[in-house]
Design a protein around this motif. Structure first.
Motif, PDB file in Angstrom:
ATOM      1  N   CYS A  24      55.207  32.192  79.370  1.00 49.72           N
ATOM      2  CA  CYS A  24      55.574  32.597  78.046  1.00 49.72           C
ATOM      3  C   CYS A  24      57.113  32.781  77.837  1.00 49.72           C
ATOM      4  O   CYS A  24      57.809  33.194  78.939  1.00 49.72           O
ATOM      5  N   CYS A  40      56.537  27.666  63.577  1.00 53.57           N
ATOM      6  CA  CYS A  40      57.342  27.084  65.473  1.00 53.57           C
ATOM      7  C   CYS A  40      57.507  25.531  65.302  1.00 53.57           C
ATOM      8  O   CYS A  40      56.711  24.885  64.730  1.00 53.57           O
ATOM      9  N   VAL A  42      58.065  22.020  67.830  1.00 58.22           N
ATOM     10  CA  VAL A  42      58.737  22.057  69.696  1.00 58.22           C
ATOM     11  C   VAL A  42      58.620  20.761  69.810  1.00 58.22           C
ATOM     12  O   VAL A  42      57.868  19.419  69.303  1.00 58.22           O
ATOM     13  N   VAL A  47      62.017  24.954  71.991  1.00 56.33           N
ATOM     14  CA  VAL A  47      60.380  24.633  71.198  1.00 56.33           C
ATOM     15  C   VAL A  47      61.538  25.809  70.218  1.00 56.33           C
ATOM     16  O   VAL A  47      62.418  27.150  71.011  1.00 56.33           O
ATOM     17  N   THR A  67      61.614  30.208  80.944  1.00 56.29           N
ATOM     18  CA  THR A  67      60.870  30.562  80.585  1.00 56.29           C
ATOM     19  C   THR A  67      60.769  32.867  80.857  1.00 56.29           C
ATOM     20  O   THR A  67      61.630  33.030  81.094  1.00 56.29           O
ATOM     21  N   ARG A 295      48.649  20.208  73.261  1.00 56.72           N
ATOM     22  CA  ARG A 295      49.215  21.477  74.577  1.00 56.72           C
ATOM     23  C   ARG A 295      50.254  22.490  72.808  1.00 56.72           C
ATOM     24  O   ARG A 295      51.015  21.028  72.112  1.00 56.72           O
ATOM     25  N   TYR A 297      51.774  26.098  71.092  1.00 53.85           N
ATOM     26  CA  TYR A 297      52.574  27.054  71.930  1.00 53.85           C
ATOM     27  C   TYR A 297      52.485  28.226  69.996  1.00 53.85           C
ATOM     28  O   TYR A 297      53.054  28.048  69.171  1.00 53.85           O
ATOM     29  N   CYS A 304      55.516  34.022  72.589  1.00 55.31           N
ATOM     30  CA  CYS A 304      55.282  33.094  72.955  1.00 55.31           C
ATOM     31  C   CYS A 304      54.360  31.721  73.061  1.00 55.31           C
ATOM     32  O   CYS A 304      54.846  32.319  74.948  1.00 55.31           O
ATOM     33  N   PRO A 306      52.462  28.881  75.792  1.00 56.23           N
ATOM     34  CA  PRO A 306      51.605  27.859  75.873  1.00 56.23           C
ATOM     35  C   PRO A 306      50.420  28.043  76.082  1.00 56.23           C
ATOM     36  O   PRO A 306      49.580  28.105  76.991  1.00 56.23           O
TER      37      PRO A 306
END
Length: 415
Positions: A24, A40, A42, A47, A67, A295, A297, A304, A306
């Motif tokens: 994350c 958001c 991506v 991202v 991350t 996927r 986010y 954030c 995923p």
């Protein structure tokens, strides 16, 4: 005794799962603005998230691999003078992102490959044409450098971003606030929803309403009593629509088919914490070897997260039925051609063996001589001397080439 027949579908067992904590993005102050956009965006490289900022508006852009805990000193994109309301990456260049703000402007930014190393304050292009805040942005799916924006002035503008020009201005169609606006798959039509409770299908070049009276709905699906705004994400490859309630803690997903009742409930992903926004990864950024079909986010207050949607399959082989050819990053028409009437069909790619780009990401070229409002040109109007010097240099080079060509011809005639 009657037996209930269960509808056959390869997506009946799709399940959602949040990634592990170390995958994350933590310690991010997500924007507290009460606005109904995704907050958001991506793509397979980055991202981006709208964050809290003092004295203006800002958003954070991180490489997907960055991350864990994000340092408070992480540089942001911070050129707007008012809060940022919507952001969206360009589908044809993963390094280009657009932002709309309360300061009534739209800005286009270029993110370096490794991410930001210092605050980014100067946009590549600044687009000014709205008289109130700009809360909706959407890039054209197949035409290069065409961007749609909608503001609280009830106006939709189609921009040729490369020359900073508002080519189409739709200002007499919507009598009230525009809630949402999106393109169809090939960008030949626009669909808008409005506070006057009317859906409109528009001809984007003419700015006219093609139709707005849809009559009775084909089907009606009751969800719940929540008053939160639904963020819909539709996957045309699988026919699955995902509904993410803003302020809710669940993602419901349905399969859309051509036969009645048209919409079939599949399942729901639930978690404890509510979502403040949601990003959706393009198909070319998914892990096909893990049968990942979507996927998300999910934005929390301070992180954030995923969330991966997977079809359970035992085989390690490429699942062709799950991954038909999908839209790739290559545009099929340039902005000027599209505005003149040329249609652009989606350029499809195969996801077999994972998508690997064979061409360089479509270069973002700005014709600065045509720009009316750019950060680079502001304050530099008297550049005629520079232009004259460049013209002289070009003429000198042309003369040199002609002389060399003449000499080559003479030598060839003697041989």
């Amino acid at each position: 005794m009657s037996r209930k027949v269960v509808r056959a579908s390869k997506f009946r067992h799709v399940y959602g799962q949040a990634v592990k904590a170390d995958q994350c993005y933590d310690d991010i102050r997500i924007s507290q603005m009460t606005w109904d956009s995704n907050f958001c965006s991506v793509n397979p490289k980055f991202v981006a998230m709208i964050v809290d900022a003092s004295g203006g508006g800002a958003f954070l852009v991180l490489p997907l691999s960055k991350t864990g805990r994000i340092d408070m000193s992480q540089p942001t994109v911070c050129g707007h003078t008012g809060p940022v309301l919507d952001i969206e990456f360009c589908p044809h260049n993963d390094n280009i992102i657009a932002s709309g703000s309360e300061d009534c402007s739209v800005m286009i930014w270029e993110i370096p490959d490794g991410g930001l190393v210092s605050p980014l304050k100067d946009p590549v292009v600044k687009l000014e044409g709205h008289s109130k805040r700009v809360g909706i942005l959407s890039w054209h799916p197949t035409a290069h450098n065409v961007l749609m924006s909608a503001g609280c002035d009830n106006v939709v503008i189609l921009w040729n971003v490369a020359c900073g020009e508002a080519v189409v201005r739709i200002d007499s169609v919507h009598p009230d606030l525009i809630y949402s606006a999106c393109w169809n798959r090939d960008g030949s039509q626009i669909l808008t929803s409005c506070k006057d409770k009317t859906l409109r299908v528009l001809d984007p070049r003419k700015g006219t309403v093609l139709y707005k009276s849809f009559g009775e709905p084909l089907t009606l699906q009751e969800l719940d009593t929540s008053s939160g705004v639904l963020l819909p994400f539709f996957d045309p490859d699988t026919g699955i629509v995902y509904l993410c309630g803003k302020g809710d803690s669940s993602i419901r997903y349905f399969e859309v088919t051509d036969e009645a009742p048209y919409v079939h409930y599949l399942s729901m992903y639930s978690s404890k914490e509510s979502q403040k926004g949601m990003g959706y990864m393009p198909k070319r950024g998914l892990e096909v070897n893990k049968c990942e079909i979507a996927r998300f986010y999910k934005l929390h207050e301070r992180k954030c997260e995923p969330i991966v949607m997977t079809v359970p399959r035992k085989s390690d082989l490429f699942q062709e039925d799950l991954y038909p050819d999908t839209m790739g990053p290559e545009p099929s028409v340039e902005a000027a051609e599209w505005f003149e009437g040329k249609e652009g069909k989606p350029v499809l790619i195969s996801l077999k063996d994972g998508f690997v780009t064979t061409t360089k990401s479509k270069e973002f070229k700005v014709h600065k001589s045509l720009l009316k409002t750019t950060a680079a040109s502001s304050g530099h109007h008297n550049n005629s001397g520079e232009v004259h010097a460049l013209q002289e240099e070009v003429n000198t080079l042309k003369e040199a080439v002609e002389e060399l060509t003449k000499r080559v011809c003479e030598l060839e005639s003697k041989m």
